[in-house]
Design a protein around this motif. Structure first.
Motif, PDB file in Angstrom:
ATOM      1  N   THR A  51      -4.695   0.127  -3.156  1.00 42.15           N
ATOM      2  CA  THR A  51      -3.254   0.243  -2.943  1.00 42.15           C
ATOM      3  C   THR A  51      -2.782   1.688  -2.734  1.00 42.15           C
ATOM      4  O   THR A  51      -1.582   1.939  -2.642  1.00 42.15           O
ATOM      5  CB  THR A  51      -2.486  -0.359  -4.136  1.00 42.15           C
ATOM      6  N   HIS A  52      -3.726   2.637  -2.686  1.00 40.43           N
ATOM      7  CA  HIS A  52      -3.396   4.042  -2.466  1.00 40.43           C
ATOM      8  C   HIS A  52      -4.310   4.571  -1.357  1.00 40.43           C
ATOM      9  O   HIS A  52      -5.526   4.689  -1.559  1.00 40.43           O
ATOM     10  CB  HIS A  52      -3.569   4.868  -3.734  1.00 40.43           C
TER      11      HIS A  52
ATOM     12  N   THR B  42       1.824  13.881  -1.188  1.00 39.86           N
ATOM     13  CA  THR B  42       2.659  13.096  -0.295  1.00 39.86           C
ATOM     14  C   THR B  42       2.723  13.765   1.072  1.00 39.86           C
ATOM     15  O   THR B  42       2.313  14.912   1.250  1.00 39.86           O
ATOM     16  CB  THR B  42       4.085  12.950  -0.856  1.00 39.86           C
TER      17      THR B  42
ATOM     18  N   ILE C  38      -0.941  10.498 -10.768  1.00 38.31           N
ATOM     19  CA  ILE C  38      -0.692   9.067 -10.904  1.00 38.31           C
ATOM     20  C   ILE C  38      -1.586   8.525 -12.017  1.00 38.31           C
ATOM     21  O   ILE C  38      -2.807   8.685 -11.982  1.00 38.31           O
ATOM     22  CB  ILE C  38      -0.996   8.302  -9.602  1.00 38.31           C
TER      23      ILE C  38
ATOM     24  N   ARG D 240       1.087   1.446 -11.609  1.00 41.84           N
ATOM     25  CA  ARG D 240       0.985   2.889 -11.460  1.00 41.84           C
ATOM     26  C   ARG D 240       2.144   3.561 -12.181  1.00 41.84           C
ATOM     27  O   ARG D 240       3.268   3.087 -12.172  1.00 41.84           O
ATOM     28  CB  ARG D 240       0.970   3.281  -9.978  1.00 41.84           C
TER      29      ARG D 240
ATOM     30  N   TRP E 218      -2.925   5.179 -13.747  1.00 39.85           N
ATOM     31  CA  TRP E 218      -3.077   3.762 -13.439  1.00 39.85           C
ATOM     32  C   TRP E 218      -3.395   3.007 -14.719  1.00 39.85           C
ATOM     33  O   TRP E 218      -4.371   3.317 -15.404  1.00 39.85           O
ATOM     34  CB  TRP E 218      -4.196   3.570 -12.417  1.00 39.85           C
TER      35      TRP E 218
ATOM     36  N   VAL F  91       0.832  -1.203   0.000  1.00 44.26           N
ATOM     37  CA  VAL F  91       0.000   0.000   0.000  1.00 44.26           C
ATOM     38  C   VAL F  91       0.868   1.256   0.000  1.00 44.26           C
ATOM     39  O   VAL F  91       1.824   1.363   0.778  1.00 44.26           O
ATOM     40  CB  VAL F  91      -0.939   0.009   1.225  1.00 44.26           C
ATOM     41  N   GLN F  92       0.542   2.193  -0.876  1.00 40.60           N
ATOM     42  CA  GLN F  92       1.183   3.507  -0.898  1.00 40.60           C
ATOM     43  C   GLN F  92       0.338   4.458  -0.060  1.00 40.60           C
ATOM     44  O   GLN F  92      -0.875   4.565  -0.284  1.00 40.60           O
ATOM     45  CB  GLN F  92       1.278   4.027  -2.337  1.00 40.60           C
ATOM     46  N   ARG F  93       0.970   5.162   0.881  1.00 35.82           N
ATOM     47  CA  ARG F  93       0.219   6.044   1.768  1.00 35.82           C
ATOM     48  C   ARG F  93       0.552   7.505   1.463  1.00 35.82           C
ATOM     49  O   ARG F  93       1.710   7.855   1.264  1.00 35.82           O
ATOM     50  CB  ARG F  93       0.491   5.707   3.229  1.00 35.82           C
ATOM     51  N   TYR F  94      -0.496   8.320   1.460  1.00 38.09           N
ATOM     52  CA  TYR F  94      -0.361   9.727   1.105  1.00 38.09           C
ATOM     53  C   TYR F  94      -1.076  10.597   2.123  1.00 38.09           C
ATOM     54  O   TYR F  94      -1.826  10.115   2.967  1.00 38.09           O
ATOM     55  CB  TYR F  94      -0.941   9.985  -0.295  1.00 38.09           C
TER      56      TYR F  94
END
Length: 276
Positions: free
Chosen positions: A45-46, A246, A254, A263, A256, A16-19
């Protein structure tokens, strides 16, 4: 009973990408062109504690002509509601295709705040005006019948585009968007996009904001226009794009890939600052 199988396929935290925030617009649920499954994969995943839905999430224009609502479209709404239940702060700004929701601006439903427009404060303290953007589309404002005609023409181009790309995939050729080609190669369309961006930048400046984040024209972009950063989130019909901030306060587009689930980062506000 709702099919919840997709919800059970949550990735591990490692994937997982965290923002700090996610900005999404123009999903157009209720249309055959909507890339609902790709959006679900992206959303899994975001993650971010704040999500802005910047208009045209459900396409009531198309639904009035006939209901099309497959399970993945229902899964999108269920997934967003699940994120709210987990504590995500979700702000919904209706667009022209879901303008019926504008009657409820200023209200909250199930933890979802509905606003006509709002301001997001970045990690660096800069203020970004968030609105769908159709307010600055003269066709939508003053000739709605022409907007409906344009919507039909766009849907026709997307139908042809789907079949054309099925043939291209058969021959091992990459995805190619006919409607995007027509939109950005026709001089009037290019002029319209430029005028649209200029109008949004002026509105941000009038509001005392240092940036503007919008949707509406299905063209993801991030550029510095004099003293204002213009950001468009794109769409989930053709381009499958979203904007993220971020933890360091950098904004990114991004892209997809709906076929590979990969991504592809594009322009970032950090690159804009470096180029300035």
């Amino acid at each position: 009973m709702l099919d919840t199988r997709r919800e059970e396929e949550e990735p591990s935290d490692a994937g997982v990408q965290r923002y700090r925030a996610l900005f999404i617009s123009d999903i157009h649920l209720g249309t055959k062109a909507c890339q609902a499954e790709a959006f679900l994969d992206f959303l899994k995943t975001h993650k971010a504690p704040k999500i802005y839905l910047v208009g045209d999430i459900v396409d009531f224009w198309r639904i009035r002509r006939g209901v099309y609502w497959p399970q993945p479209h229902n899964d999108v709404l269920q997934k967003l509601l699940r994120e709210v239940r987990k504590g995500t702060d979700l702000v919904y700004i209706p667009g022209n295709h879901d303008e019926a929701m504008r009657e409820y601006c200023g209200s909250q439903f199930g933890g979802i705040a509905i606003e006509r427009q709002t301001v997001h404060t970045g990690a660096d303290g800069r203020r970004y005006l968030i609105m769908h953007g159709d307010e600055f589309d003269v066709v939508v404002r003053y000739a709605k019948w022409l907007a409906f005609l344009g919507d039909w023409s766009y849907a026709t181009a997307l139908w042809f585009n789907t079949h054309l790309n099925a043939v291209r995939r058969w021959f091992g050729m990459p995805y190619w968007s006919l409607s995007a080609y027509l939109k950005y190669k026709v001089k009037r369309a290019v002029n319209f996009i430029g005028e649209f961006e200029h109008a949004l930048v002026q509105e941000a400046r009038r509001s005392g904001a240092q940036g503007v984040i919008c949707g509406h024209i299905h063209h993801a972009a991030m550029r510095q226009v004099e003293d204002v950063v213009y950001i468009n989130t794109g769409d989930w019909v053709e381009s499958c794009t979203a904007v993220v901030e971020t933890e360091e306060g950098v904004f990114q587009i991004i892209r997809w890939n709906p076929h590979t689930g990969v991504r592809e980062p594009e322009t970032s506000s950090k690159e804009l600052e470096a180029a300035a």
